[in-house]
Design a protein around this motif. Structure first.
Motif, PDB file in Angstrom:
ATOM      1  N   TRP A 140       0.828  -1.206   0.000  1.00 60.71           N
ATOM      2  CA  TRP A 140       0.000   0.000   0.000  1.00 60.71           C
ATOM      3  C   TRP A 140       0.860   1.253   0.000  1.00 60.71           C
ATOM      4  O   TRP A 140       0.630   2.170  -0.793  1.00 60.71           O
ATOM      5  N   ILE A 141       1.861   1.303   0.887  1.00 66.23           N
ATOM      6  CA  ILE A 141       2.745   2.468   0.947  1.00 66.23           C
ATOM      7  C   ILE A 141       3.517   2.621  -0.357  1.00 66.23           C
ATOM      8  O   ILE A 141       3.695   3.737  -0.873  1.00 66.23           O
ATOM      9  N   GLY A 142       3.957   1.504  -0.915  1.00 66.94           N
ATOM     10  CA  GLY A 142       4.664   1.575  -2.193  1.00 66.94           C
ATOM     11  C   GLY A 142       3.783   2.148  -3.289  1.00 66.94           C
ATOM     12  O   GLY A 142       4.240   2.931  -4.133  1.00 66.94           O
ATOM     13  N   GLY A 143       2.507   1.758  -3.278  1.00 68.60           N
ATOM     14  CA  GLY A 143       1.576   2.309  -4.267  1.00 68.60           C
ATOM     15  C   GLY A 143       1.355   3.802  -4.071  1.00 68.60           C
ATOM     16  O   GLY A 143       1.280   4.561  -5.050  1.00 68.60           O
ATOM     17  N   ILE A 144       1.252   4.255  -2.803  1.00 67.69           N
ATOM     18  CA  ILE A 144       1.031   5.673  -2.522  1.00 67.69           C
ATOM     19  C   ILE A 144       2.195   6.511  -3.033  1.00 67.69           C
ATOM     20  O   ILE A 144       2.005   7.603  -3.583  1.00 67.69           O
ATOM     21  N   LEU A 145       3.420   6.009  -2.866  1.00 67.14           N
ATOM     22  CA  LEU A 145       4.590   6.742  -3.342  1.00 67.14           C
ATOM     23  C   LEU A 145       4.572   6.921  -4.854  1.00 67.14           C
ATOM     24  O   LEU A 145       5.243   7.813  -5.383  1.00 67.14           O
ATOM     25  N   HIS A 146       3.806   6.083  -5.536  1.00 64.90           N
ATOM     26  CA  HIS A 146       3.659   6.204  -6.991  1.00 64.90           C
ATOM     27  C   HIS A 146       2.310   6.814  -7.368  1.00 64.90           C
ATOM     28  O   HIS A 146       1.896   6.744  -8.532  1.00 64.90           O
ATOM     29  N   GLY A 147       1.606   7.381  -6.383  1.00 60.52           N
ATOM     30  CA  GLY A 147       0.329   8.021  -6.664  1.00 60.52           C
ATOM     31  C   GLY A 147      -0.842   7.086  -6.758  1.00 60.52           C
ATOM     32  O   GLY A 147      -1.920   7.492  -7.206  1.00 60.52           O
ATOM     33  N   ASN A 148      -0.674   5.839  -6.325  1.00 63.87           N
ATOM     34  CA  ASN A 148      -1.751   4.848  -6.400  1.00 63.87           C
ATOM     35  C   ASN A 148      -2.230   4.518  -4.993  1.00 63.87           C
ATOM     36  O   ASN A 148      -1.530   3.870  -4.220  1.00 63.87           O
ATOM     37  N   PHE A 149      -3.424   4.977  -4.642  1.00 64.29           N
ATOM     38  CA  PHE A 149      -3.985   4.726  -3.322  1.00 64.29           C
ATOM     39  C   PHE A 149      -4.781   3.429  -3.256  1.00 64.29           C
ATOM     40  O   PHE A 149      -5.374   3.130  -2.230  1.00 64.29           O
ATOM     41  N   GLY A 150      -4.793   2.684  -4.344  1.00 66.39           N
ATOM     42  CA  GLY A 150      -5.526   1.430  -4.360  1.00 66.39           C
ATOM     43  C   GLY A 150      -6.887   1.568  -5.027  1.00 66.39           C
ATOM     44  O   GLY A 150      -7.294   2.638  -5.468  1.00 66.39           O
ATOM     45  N   ILE A 151      -7.592   0.434  -5.077  1.00 70.35           N
ATOM     46  CA  ILE A 151      -8.911   0.378  -5.690  1.00 70.35           C
ATOM     47  C   ILE A 151      -9.963   0.194  -4.607  1.00 70.35           C
ATOM     48  O   ILE A 151      -9.824  -0.675  -3.737  1.00 70.35           O
ATOM     49  N   SER A 152     -11.018   0.990  -4.658  1.00 71.71           N
ATOM     50  CA  SER A 152     -12.100   0.871  -3.693  1.00 71.71           C
ATOM     51  C   SER A 152     -12.947  -0.358  -3.996  1.00 71.71           C
ATOM     52  O   SER A 152     -13.399  -0.544  -5.145  1.00 71.71           O
ATOM     53  N   VAL A 153     -13.150  -1.180  -2.977  1.00 69.58           N
ATOM     54  CA  VAL A 153     -13.993  -2.360  -3.142  1.00 69.58           C
ATOM     55  C   VAL A 153     -15.446  -1.948  -3.372  1.00 69.58           C
ATOM     56  O   VAL A 153     -16.168  -2.547  -4.168  1.00 69.58           O
ATOM     57  N   THR A 154     -15.874  -0.899  -2.696  1.00 76.13           N
ATOM     58  CA  THR A 154     -17.269  -0.459  -2.779  1.00 76.13           C
ATOM     59  C   THR A 154     -17.598   0.135  -4.135  1.00 76.13           C
ATOM     60  O   THR A 154     -18.655  -0.150  -4.714  1.00 76.13           O
ATOM     61  N   TYR A 155     -16.712   0.973  -4.662  1.00 74.07           N
ATOM     62  CA  TYR A 155     -17.000   1.703  -5.893  1.00 74.07           C
ATOM     63  C   TYR A 155     -16.330   1.100  -7.124  1.00 74.07           C
ATOM     64  O   TYR A 155     -16.683   1.469  -8.253  1.00 74.07           O
ATOM     65  N   GLY A 156     -15.368   0.222  -6.915  1.00 74.87           N
ATOM     66  CA  GLY A 156     -14.677  -0.378  -8.046  1.00 74.87           C
ATOM     67  C   GLY A 156     -13.869   0.621  -8.845  1.00 74.87           C
ATOM     68  O   GLY A 156     -13.671   0.441 -10.048  1.00 74.87           O
ATOM     69  N   ARG A 157     -13.422   1.682  -8.193  1.00 73.74           N
ATOM     70  CA  ARG A 157     -12.672   2.747  -8.854  1.00 73.74           C
ATOM     71  C   ARG A 157     -11.459   3.119  -8.014  1.00 73.74           C
ATOM     72  O   ARG A 157     -11.402   2.772  -6.831  1.00 73.74           O
TER      73      ARG A 157
END
Length: 319
Positions: free
Chosen positions: A70-87
Motif C-alpha cells: 500500500w505504501i509503495g503504491g502511494i509513493l507512486h500516486g496509487n492509493f488502491g482500488i475501492s472495493v465499494t466503488y470499483g474505482r
C-alpha cells in the motif's frame, strides 16, 4: 522560510504515523471486505472462490506485506482500488471532497459572521443584561448537538411549513448555484450554529483581555472614538484566539461532518468514510484518513502563518 521548510519536512513523518494507525485500526474491526461486500451470499462461496477474491483485493497476505504494498503504491500516486466503488480511491475522494469543502467554508462564514459581532458586542457591554443574554445563547449553542439541531430544523420545516430540505442528487456549485445553495444552506447553519457559539465565547474573552491593556487605555485618553478603539486597536490583537479556534474547527469540518451529512443525505467525505468502514473498504478508509490528515496539517500551517500577519511581533522559528 526556514520555519516553513521545517514544518513541511514533518509532514511525511506525521502521515507515516497516521498510515500505520489507520492500517492497523481498520483491520481490527471484526469481519472482512468480502463478507461485507457480498453479505449473506458470501456463505455460498467455495474456499477457492474466497481465496481468489482475497488475492484480488490483496488481503490474502500478512499485514506487513499488505502495508508495504500500500505504501509503495502511494509513493507512486496509487492509493488502491475501492472495493465499494470499483474505482481508484483517489478519484472517489476527489469526487466527494468539493461538497465537504463547500460545506465547511459556508459553515465557517456563518459562524464568523454571527460569532464575531456577538462576541464583540458582549465584551463591550460586559456584565450588562445584553451580555448575559449573549452568553446564555452561546452556552445553548455549544450544548446542543448538531444532530439534534438538524432534526429540529427538518421537523420544523416539514411539520410547520410543509416543506423539506432539498435532498436527492447533489448539484455542484458550478452547474446549478441555486440548487447547490438550497441543498447546503441548512446543513451549513446546523454546523455553523455550534461553531458560532464557540467563536462568540472566545471573541468575548479575547476582547475583554485586550480592552484592559495599556495601549487601549492610551488610545482612549488621546480621544480616539469608541469605534476606532474597538475595530482598529483592540480587534486585531483579539483575533489570534479566534483564528486558532477557526483553524482547528475548519480542519475537523474538512474531515467530513458525518452526522450532518447523514441527516441531510449529502454525499460528502464524512459519509463516504462511514460507509467505507461499514463495508470494510480498507483502501478507501486508509486513503481517506491520510487525505484528511494532510488537509488538517495544511490548515494548521496556514493558521501559524496567519499569526505573523495579525501580529508582527510574532516571529516563527525564533526562540
Amino acid at each position: 522560510m526556514n520555519y516553513l521548510l521545517r514544518r513541511l519536512a514533518t509532514f511525511p513523518l506525521v502521515l507515516l504515523g497516521v498510515s500505520i494507525l489507520v492500517f492497523v485500526a481498520i483491520r481490527m474491526v471484526p469481519g472482512d471486505s468480502i463478507t461485507a461486500m457480498l453479505g449473506t451470499e458470501a456463505g455460498l462461496l467455495t474456499p477457492a472462490q474466497r481465496d481468489s477474491l482475497a488475492a484480488y483485493f490483496g488481503i490474502d497476505q500478512p499485514w506487513f506485506v499488505q502495508y508495504w504494498r500500500w505504501i509503495g503504491g502511494i509513493l507512486h500516486g496509487n492509493f488502491g482500488i475501492s472495493v465499494t466503488y470499483g474505482r481508484p480511491v483517489l478519484d472517489v475522494i476527489l469526487e466527494r471532497f468539493p461538497l465537504t469543502l463547500e460545506l465547511a467554508v459556508l459553515s465557517m462564514i456563518i459562524a464568523l459572521l454571527v460569532g464575531m459581532p456577538a462576541g464583540i458586542y458582549a465584551a463591550t457591554h460586559n456584565e450588562k443584561l445584553s451580555d448575559l443574554g449573549v452568553r446564555i445563547i452561546a452556552m445553548i449553542g455549544q450544548s446542543t448537538p448538531s444532530f439534534v439541531l438538524g432534526l429540529l430544523i427538518i421537523y420544523t420545516l416539514s411539520a410547520g411549513f410543509g416543506v423539506l430540505p432539498a435532498m436527492g442528487e447533489f448539484a455542484p456549485l458550478w452547474q446549478d448555484p441555486l440548487r447547490n445553495l438550497s441543498q447546503l444552506i441548512l446543513p451549513a447553519i446546523t454546523l455553523g450554529f455550534a461553531f458560532a457559539a464557540s467563536v462568540t465565547r472566545i471573541a468575548r474573552s479575547a476582547m475583554l483581555d485586550v480592552l484592559s491593556d495599556d495601549y487601549v487605555r492610551t488610545a482612549r485618553s488621546k480621544g480616539a472614538s469608541a469605534r476606532s478603539v474597538i475595530w482598529r486597536h483592540a480587534l486585531p490583537n483579539a483575533l489570534i484566539p479566534v483564528v486558532t479556534l477557526s483553524g482547528i474547527e475548519f480542519g475537523y469540518l474538512l474531515g467530513g461532518a458525518v452526522i450532518v451529512e447523514q441527516i441531510y443525505a449529502l454525499p460528502g467525505l464524512g459519509r463516504m468514510v462511514l460507509d467505507a468502514i461499514l463495508q470494510r473498504d480498507y483502501a478507501l478508509v486508509q486513503g481517506s484518513v491520510l487525505f484528511i490528515a494532510f488537509n488538517f496539517m495544511i490548515v494548521n500551517l496556514l493558521v501559524d502563518l496567519a499569526y505573523v500577519a495579525l501580529d508582527p511581533r510574532i516571529r516563527l522559528g525564533e526562540q
